[in-house]
Design a protein around this motif. Sequence first.
Motif, short mmCIF file in Angstrom:
data_model
loop_
_atom_site.label_atom_id
_atom_site.label_comp_id
_atom_site.label_asym_id
_atom_site.label_seq_id
_atom_site.Cartn_x
_atom_site.Cartn_y
_atom_site.Cartn_z
N GLY A 80 0.85 -1.19 0.00
CA GLY A 80 0.00 0.00 0.00
C GLY A 80 0.88 1.23 0.00
N ALA A 81 0.25 2.37 -0.04
CA ALA A 81 0.98 3.64 -0.09
C ALA A 81 1.88 3.81 1.13
CB ALA A 81 0.00 4.80 -0.19
N GLY A 82 3.20 3.81 0.91
CA GLY A 82 4.15 4.02 1.99
C GLY A 82 4.31 2.88 2.95
N ARG A 83 3.75 1.72 2.64
CA ARG A 83 3.84 0.56 3.53
C ARG A 83 4.66 -0.55 2.87
NH1 ARG A 83 -1.35 -1.78 4.22
NH2 ARG A 83 -0.34 -3.15 5.71
N PHE A 84 5.56 -1.15 3.65
CA PHE A 84 6.40 -2.23 3.17
C PHE A 84 6.42 -3.34 4.21
CE2 PHE A 84 7.75 1.69 1.25
CZ PHE A 84 8.04 1.35 -0.06
N VAL A 85 6.29 -4.59 3.75
CA VAL A 85 6.28 -5.75 4.65
C VAL A 85 7.44 -6.66 4.28
CG1 VAL A 85 4.95 -7.76 5.40
CG2 VAL A 85 3.78 -5.60 4.95
N ALA A 86 8.17 -7.12 5.29
CA ALA A 86 9.32 -8.01 5.06
C ALA A 86 8.88 -9.27 4.32
CB ALA A 86 9.97 -8.38 6.39
N GLU A 87 9.74 -9.72 3.41
CA GLU A 87 9.44 -10.92 2.62
C GLU A 87 9.48 -12.19 3.45
OE1 GLU A 87 10.93 -9.62 -1.79
OE2 GLU A 87 12.45 -10.40 -0.42
N LYS A 88 10.17 -12.15 4.61
CA LYS A 88 10.22 -13.31 5.49
C LYS A 88 10.45 -12.84 6.92
CE LYS A 88 15.09 -14.44 4.92
NZ LYS A 88 16.04 -15.50 4.63
N ASP A 89 10.30 -13.75 7.87
CA ASP A 89 10.51 -13.42 9.28
C ASP A 89 11.97 -13.04 9.51
OD1 ASP A 89 7.88 -14.04 9.70
OD2 ASP A 89 8.26 -15.95 10.70
N LEU A 90 12.18 -12.08 10.41
CA LEU A 90 13.53 -11.61 10.72
C LEU A 90 14.08 -12.17 12.02
CD1 LEU A 90 13.44 -7.78 9.93
CD2 LEU A 90 14.83 -9.50 8.84
N PHE A 91 13.24 -12.27 13.02
CA PHE A 91 13.72 -12.57 14.36
C PHE A 91 13.68 -14.06 14.63
CE2 PHE A 91 11.49 -8.37 14.55
CZ PHE A 91 12.64 -7.60 14.51
N THR A 92 14.84 -14.62 15.00
CA THR A 92 14.94 -16.06 15.20
C THR A 92 14.78 -16.49 16.65
OG1 THR A 92 17.35 -15.85 15.35
CG2 THR A 92 16.42 -16.38 13.18
N MET A 93 14.84 -15.51 17.57
CA MET A 93 14.69 -15.84 18.99
C MET A 93 14.32 -14.58 19.77
SD MET A 93 18.76 -16.35 19.95
CE MET A 93 18.43 -17.04 21.53
N ASP A 94 13.81 -14.78 20.98
CA ASP A 94 13.48 -13.66 21.85
C ASP A 94 14.75 -12.94 22.30
OD1 ASP A 94 10.88 -14.52 21.63
OD2 ASP A 94 10.71 -15.23 23.70
N GLY A 95 14.63 -11.64 22.51
CA GLY A 95 15.75 -10.86 23.03
C GLY A 95 15.81 -9.49 22.40
N VAL A 96 16.92 -8.79 22.66
CA VAL A 96 17.12 -7.44 22.13
C VAL A 96 17.75 -7.54 20.74
CG1 VAL A 96 18.27 -5.23 22.47
CG2 VAL A 96 17.39 -6.49 24.44
N TRP A 97 17.10 -6.92 19.78
CA TRP A 97 17.57 -6.91 18.39
C TRP A 97 17.79 -5.47 17.93
CZ3 TRP A 97 18.53 -11.06 15.16
CH2 TRP A 97 18.16 -12.32 15.64
N GLU A 98 18.82 -5.28 17.12
CA GLU A 98 19.07 -4.01 16.44
C GLU A 98 18.54 -4.19 15.02
OE1 GLU A 98 20.41 -1.39 17.99
OE2 GLU A 98 20.73 -2.55 19.81
N LEU A 99 17.71 -3.26 14.57
CA LEU A 99 17.12 -3.33 13.25
C LEU A 99 17.62 -2.15 12.42
CD1 LEU A 99 15.06 -4.85 11.48
CD2 LEU A 99 13.30 -3.32 12.40
N SER A 100 18.22 -2.45 11.27
CA SER A 100 18.66 -1.42 10.33
C SER A 100 17.70 -1.40 9.15
CB SER A 100 20.07 -1.70 9.82
OG SER A 100 20.99 -1.61 10.88
N ILE A 101 17.13 -0.23 8.90
CA ILE A 101 16.16 -0.06 7.83
C ILE A 101 16.81 0.80 6.75
CG2 ILE A 101 13.85 0.78 7.26
CD1 ILE A 101 13.45 0.67 10.45
N THR A 102 17.04 0.23 5.59
CA THR A 102 17.63 0.98 4.48
C THR A 102 16.51 1.39 3.54
OG1 THR A 102 19.67 -0.31 4.66
CG2 THR A 102 19.32 0.92 2.61
N LEU A 103 16.37 2.71 3.36
CA LEU A 103 15.32 3.26 2.50
C LEU A 103 15.98 3.93 1.31
CD1 LEU A 103 14.48 4.31 5.74
CD2 LEU A 103 12.35 4.08 4.51
N SER A 104 15.42 3.73 0.12
CA SER A 104 15.92 4.38 -1.09
C SER A 104 14.74 4.96 -1.85
CB SER A 104 16.64 3.38 -1.99
OG SER A 104 17.78 2.89 -1.33
N GLY A 105 14.96 6.14 -2.40
CA GLY A 105 13.92 6.79 -3.19
C GLY A 105 14.45 8.08 -3.79
#
Length: 122
Positions: A80-105
């Motif tokens: 949808g407009a301005g919405r993006f969904v990951a192609e697959k699951d990212l998180f493999t276990m519970d805990g603290v995760w750092e997420l890097s989001i690369t945007l291009s436009g």
Amino acid sequence: MKYAGLCLLVAGVLFAVTARWSGGGAEPMRAAGERYSVTVLPADPVEVRVTSGEAETVTLAAVMPAMGHALPPVGTVPAGAGRFVAEKDLFTMDGVWELSITLSGAQGQEVINLSTVVTSVR
């Protein structure tokens, strides 16, 4: 008294099922860079809403520093407009995760980083 244990078991199962259906109760997070701003729902699959700027592509990379896990980047699909969904699951276990989001436009490329606590991984 003999049904108390059974009631607790049923309540626990219902809680676990409800948490999975609702994305584990993940709260949306907001972050901004110089070119783009995003709202991220850190459930699996991760959803990114671009709230400022016009991104054409979004890529996600997850790192769990405490465990030494670094996963390969994951692409997203427009939802949808301005919405993006990951192609697959990212998180493999519970805990603290750092997420890097690369945007291009049209505004160029930018990486926005944020931290999240993941619970109830499927």
